[in-house]
Write an enzyme that holds these catalytic residues in place. Structure first.
Site, PDB file in Angstrom:
ATOM      1  N   CYS A  89       0.839  -1.191   0.000  1.00  0.00           N
ATOM      2  CA  CYS A  89       0.000   0.000   0.000  1.00  0.00           C
ATOM      3  C   CYS A  89       0.878   1.246   0.000  1.00  0.00           C
ATOM      4  O   CYS A  89       1.842   1.323   0.770  1.00  0.00           O
ATOM      5  CB  CYS A  89      -0.896   0.005   1.240  1.00  0.00           C
ATOM      6  SG  CYS A  89      -1.980   1.435   1.364  1.00  0.00           S
ATOM      7  N   GLU A 132      -8.546  -0.668  -2.974  1.00  0.00           N
ATOM      8  CA  GLU A 132      -8.890   0.745  -3.124  1.00  0.00           C
ATOM      9  C   GLU A 132     -10.277   1.036  -2.553  1.00  0.00           C
ATOM     10  O   GLU A 132     -10.485   2.087  -1.947  1.00  0.00           O
ATOM     11  CB  GLU A 132      -8.792   1.180  -4.587  1.00  0.00           C
ATOM     12  CG  GLU A 132      -7.398   1.043  -5.184  1.00  0.00           C
ATOM     13  CD  GLU A 132      -6.285   1.674  -4.358  1.00  0.00           C
ATOM     14  OE1 GLU A 132      -6.474   2.787  -3.812  1.00  0.00           O
ATOM     15  OE2 GLU A 132      -5.213   1.063  -4.257  1.00  0.00           O
TER      16      GLU A 132
END
Length: 182
Positions: A89, A132
């Site tokens: 991430c 996401e």
């Protein structure tokens, strides 16, 4: 314009993003800026608006084919199977953790033209959509981990941050030599 990517510990990453009600010129500029930020990151494939401090349900992606994509107000309407993969991430830089997520998904949302679209995906693309979407709901990778994984990942993340801070304190070049006064 490139934004700074918010990192773990920033409260904006734990808040739920607001739905998009109107696709206008300001939103199109924001999408362009999100792509600039994504590409400037050097190693990301997708970026959600909360990662740059914008609490809107938007994410952009480019899986490396130069095919820029954006979706507003996305939701997963179907998922199936399991796929284990090392997930990373941009908001938790340097950390990759083996995680299980559904292997295939059907995502629905709105495109830049205001049209409802559906995207079927599997493996990496499916994982990216799910990751996401988590950002749009204030969910981070740490929230998806088992307690043992989270404990180990948090310790590793602290080591990474400490190493970055130590590196930042090192003199960059000879301009920082000590002066010897007589």
């Amino acid at each position: 314009m490139a934004y700074s990517i918010r990192t773990f510990g920033d409260p904006v990453l734990k808040s739920k993003a607001a739905p998009i009600t109107d696709v206008d010129g300001k939103l199109v500029r924001l999408v362009d800026d999100m792509f600039t930020t994504l590409y400037d990151s050097g190693n990301g494939i997708a970026l959600a608006a909360p990662q740059i401090g914008v609490q809107k349900q938007i994410f952009v992606w480019d899986l490396g084919e130069g095919d820029q994509q954006v979706i507003f107000n996305p939701e997963i309407v179907e998922s199936d199977g399991e796929w284990v993969y090392d997930e990373g991430c941009l908001s938790i830089p340097g950390l990759y953790v083996e995680m299980v997520r559904p292997k295939t998904v059907l995502m629905r949302g709105v495109d830049i033209n205001g049209e409802v679209v559906e995207r079927e995906a599997d493996e990496l693309e499916a994982r990216m959509y799910q990751h996401e979407l988590d950002h749009l709901h204030g969910v981070l990778m740490f929230d998806r981990m088992t307690s043992d994984q989270r404990k180990e990942a948090m310790a590793e993340f602290r080591r990474i941050k400490e190493a970055e801070q130590a590196e930042a304190l090192k003199p960059a070049d000879s301009r920082f030599r000590r002066l010897r006064l007589k």
